[in-house]
Design an enzyme around this catalytic site. Structure first.
Site, mmCIF file in Angstrom:
data_model
loop_
_atom_site.group_PDB
_atom_site.id
_atom_site.type_symbol
_atom_site.label_atom_id
_atom_site.label_comp_id
_atom_site.label_asym_id
_atom_site.label_seq_id
_atom_site.Cartn_x
_atom_site.Cartn_y
_atom_site.Cartn_z
ATOM 1 N N THR A 128 2.380 5.075 -3.834
ATOM 2 C CA THR A 128 1.081 5.483 -3.322
ATOM 3 C C THR A 128 0.299 6.111 -4.459
ATOM 4 O O THR A 128 0.601 7.221 -4.891
ATOM 5 C CB THR A 128 1.234 6.493 -2.173
ATOM 6 O OG1 THR A 128 1.732 5.807 -1.032
ATOM 7 C CG2 THR A 128 -0.115 7.110 -1.818
ATOM 8 N N LYS A 172 -5.489 3.645 2.577
ATOM 9 C CA LYS A 172 -4.828 4.929 2.766
ATOM 10 C C LYS A 172 -5.837 6.075 2.707
ATOM 11 O O LYS A 172 -5.762 7.034 3.463
ATOM 12 C CB LYS A 172 -3.732 5.147 1.709
ATOM 13 C CG LYS A 172 -2.497 4.290 1.946
ATOM 14 C CD LYS A 172 -1.216 4.931 1.427
ATOM 15 C CE LYS A 172 -0.614 5.902 2.412
ATOM 16 N NZ LYS A 172 0.748 6.353 2.045
ATOM 17 N N LYS A 192 -8.010 16.353 -1.536
ATOM 18 C CA LYS A 192 -8.375 15.360 -2.563
ATOM 19 C C LYS A 192 -8.741 14.026 -1.907
ATOM 20 O O LYS A 192 -9.720 13.384 -2.284
ATOM 21 C CB LYS A 192 -7.207 15.167 -3.531
ATOM 22 C CG LYS A 192 -7.549 14.325 -4.755
ATOM 23 C CD LYS A 192 -6.286 13.887 -5.462
ATOM 24 C CE LYS A 192 -5.482 12.941 -4.580
ATOM 25 N NZ LYS A 192 -4.186 12.526 -5.093
#
Lengths: 291, 291, 291, 291
Positions: free
Chosen positions: C99, C174, C242
């Protein structure tokens, strides 16, 4: 010969006393009234008559001004025993300079006019100094003909008069302008907070702002006090928050989304929730910089 | 006898020409350079020397000023062939008045000082008029001793000089102030929009604001144009949005939440998304009032 | 006879070990590699070969999977000495399950394909348990033909595979889903905070939500822990913040205003600024309820 | 022998009819009433008595349930001529299942108990299907002893009963949960909008969400319809916006800042202002994606 109309003045607070004094100095025959009678003495000393009730003032004067502190007292003066309403007869003129909400204004306006009286709302911008110097800004609304008739008195009290439309428009204008003011305040807080954390001096930020396009009396007056942590109340934060909230609600009624006003409302709410409701509205700075 | 230092000036755009002209009028020996040489003619006519390259300017002058239009040209003037860097030797002084981002300033500063040169960042506030009249506001940062040495020239160009700290602080200050400005603009938009939908005249709102605590040059200049739908670009909306976004990012870096800046960023983004990026930043009004 | 292709697996962390184990159990010939070699022992015990370098894995296997912990290690495995890139020849297949951010994916994809290799990005949703049970959700993107070829292996690892488009789309997906998740989290925080201050029991709020339209695994798992003040990190708040910030920036790029994401970003920033960056992202609750 | 108490049911709308039917099927002697009497026929056919007035129902039944459509009719049934209040004597039990605001509940509760009656508020979650199948969720508040007494009837109507505290708590709980729901809805809208503009397929986003931590019945049901532009009203947007607004106001009262709720309120306001008030609340998607 030019005979000046007789003027009644209800409410001898700081503002009322200053305004009534100017009207006396300008040569108007003035009758004053106040809930606690001793506050009428300075005006009696200047030559004013002192009445026992609002009703008496209205009955004996050509036009009656009132300046009370909040909606409760504004309503009490009108609807209470021996109040303004009891003295209203056809053609009587009533000018309410109190800063109250729109509903309060409209309720008083409806009652006065239903009794045959004539009504003008005229909240003022400016505090003690401008009141003493005749430099107020007057936001009038209601009967336009009445505004024209009392303009000679407004000229004694203020530097500028607006006529804004139907009764309630004065209160609404104050709401809208205070809302913009509230956003501008939080904007400065965010700028000072991020700037200082990024290494700039708070004072430099204020000085650069002062030299530029967004310089304003508020930034000039409040900015330095904010950096010093001086939040002595001039305009209490809880009132500022209430105005922003009411403006957001007004947007709800008229179909106007206002994301910045909504965000500012939450910032002021956070400040209020942390106990700053009675501080100056600039105290939101303490909340903004210390999340 | 007082001999004035020789001054180089890179970039003969509107601002550079105005500033170089004032320096000549003040008696400084001036050498100018511009990418397209014909733009140097007005200054040659006033008595300036004209150089072929930035390098030549730096080599022949005591101090070199530069005012370019964006980071790309600011970097090109320094790092390009026969650029500033090629002329820098120990003690050479370079003052960049361009408005660019912090990273650009720091990159140029690092390169100049690594070559032994001395660097001052000095973006200015104010447009053509103030430049012609020596009424600019100068936001300097970098080497403080250099700022003191060039202050006599700054006094010719501006009404006020700030020294803000390390190179980059000038760019950061502009960001912070522009961010506050952006919020103030959206605040006015929301006020005008909700007020008018609630029956107030847009002009009355502007006039009442003008008389009060939040009166500012921006509200005075932009307000009436906004009501007329005149959004001819002075400061393009896309640049305003970028500054607000960068300020929000700065808050991210330094740990400062900024909910109003974040909300204003989204309002400007909405305006940009609907095709107003090249209009004046006040064009956000059209988006705010018409959701 | 059906011969299974040989599979390389780089990175024997918790996830990599679980996945490699399943591939071995399913009968694939597996070669593993890990920076610290001892972590390869469990797989060696299950019958895997152990290679000395990523290059060796790529050279000796039909397809190479990788699951690293962050962009730095994802890049190191590919671009480092004796890395993946060194082993890539025409037709070599590389599937990155890490990821990482979109830029990292695209950089790796470009390098692999420039060397003649074939690339698939395949970040997974789900943690240790689903990895052990083959219940991961696989968000693949890159070369669609390659996705079809490795689907038999994905079927061993996950319950569902998505093919989302060009390399980078997996990372982007994502981001978008995590952003929606972040907003949902702050929404719950505001609901719990206002509800409890208004006299409702926190647990009742959670239970009522559980019975209704917005019940979700996250609300079910996190809610009770939030009321207990248990913020042991599962997904650290600083990473959640973030992701929300990057999603807001993505909105900036594609012209999509996102006022709620922007507001959620500020709430998470406030939590981070008060020292909760390494706690679970649900720790934003402590900030929301205590302004 | 176990004799079941007699049950009155006021309001034969969709929900009331379904619930009364279940009570009859469960063996309770039921008496029904409706403003327009013909709507009582289906229940008469099932064996219910039909009364002429709410007063008559209350006088002849051990416990009276009511399910009306809004505060106006909830008040009319109680305070109107031959209404509930006229029939209340010491110990009479009244259970109001209508979804109304907190003030309305408290007003009715006060009137019933002042007359010696006993009161329970019990708004339900769930629509026609769950009502027919006894799968409602019941949010009761008021007198806890009464809740226990009527639990056998609630068991016939719902799958789960909550007792939340003083009268008004049920309404408040619905507000809080609806507010969280409203934010979740706008969150999905922002995610779908930014994701699609960034090249992801809307359906993929929904499917990935479905497999993960924030999967919810609402996302599952509304998501696909939103992509198709099907905004047939299930829960009208204007009601959703009102609930979010009231929740923000509740935050104002109890000192809880709610920046996301405030932002969601503005998004719903923007949707309402563009004419979507009577569409499903998911129609905010059309506004979010098209600024």
């Amino acid at each position: 010969m030019d005979t000046k109309p007789s003027v009644g003045y209800l409410g001898m607070g700081i503002m009322g006393t200053a305004m009534a004094g100017r009207l006396i100095d300008a040569g108007f025959p003035v009758t004053v009234w106040n809930r606690s009678k001793d506050k009428c003495e300075p005006m009696r000393a200047k030559g004013a008559k002192v009445a026992d009730t609002p009703q008496e003032v209205v009955e004996t004067c050509d036009v009656t001004f009132a300046c009370t502190s909040d909606p409760t007292s504004a309503r009490a003066v009108v609807f209470g025993q021996n109040g303004v309403l009891a003295g209203i007869t056809a053609g009587k003129r009533y000018v309410d300079l109190s800063t109250v909400d729109e509903e309060c204004v409209q309720e008083i306006a409806a009652a006065i006019t239903a009794s045959g009286g004539r009504f003008l709302e005229a909240p003022v911008s400016g505090s003690k100094g401008p009141a003493l110097n005749g430099q107020l800004v007057i936001l009038s609304a209601g009967e336009e003909a009445l505004q024209k008739e009392v303009q000679p008195m407004f000229d004694v009290l203020g530097k500028r008069t607006f006529f804004l439309g139907e009764a309630g428009a004065g209160a609404r204008m104050k709401l809208v302008v205070n809302m913009v003011m509230g956003i501008n305040m939080v904007a400065l807080c965010e700028g000072l907070a991020v700037g200082q954390k990024a290494g700039l001096a708070g004072n430099d930020i204020l000085e650069v702002i002062k030299e530029g396009a967004i310089a304003s009396p508020m930034y000039g007056l409040k900015g330095p006090k904010m950096l010093e942590g001086d939040f002595a109340p001039n305009f209490p934060l809880k009132h500022q928050q209430k105005d922003v909230r009411l403006a957001v609600d007004l947007g709800d009624k008229v179909g106007q989304p206002m994301p910045l006003a909504a965000a500012a409302n939450e910032s002021f709410k956070a400040a209020r929730a942390s106990g700053k409701g009675d501080d100056d509205f600039s105290a939101v700075y303490a909340t903004v910089k210390q999340p």
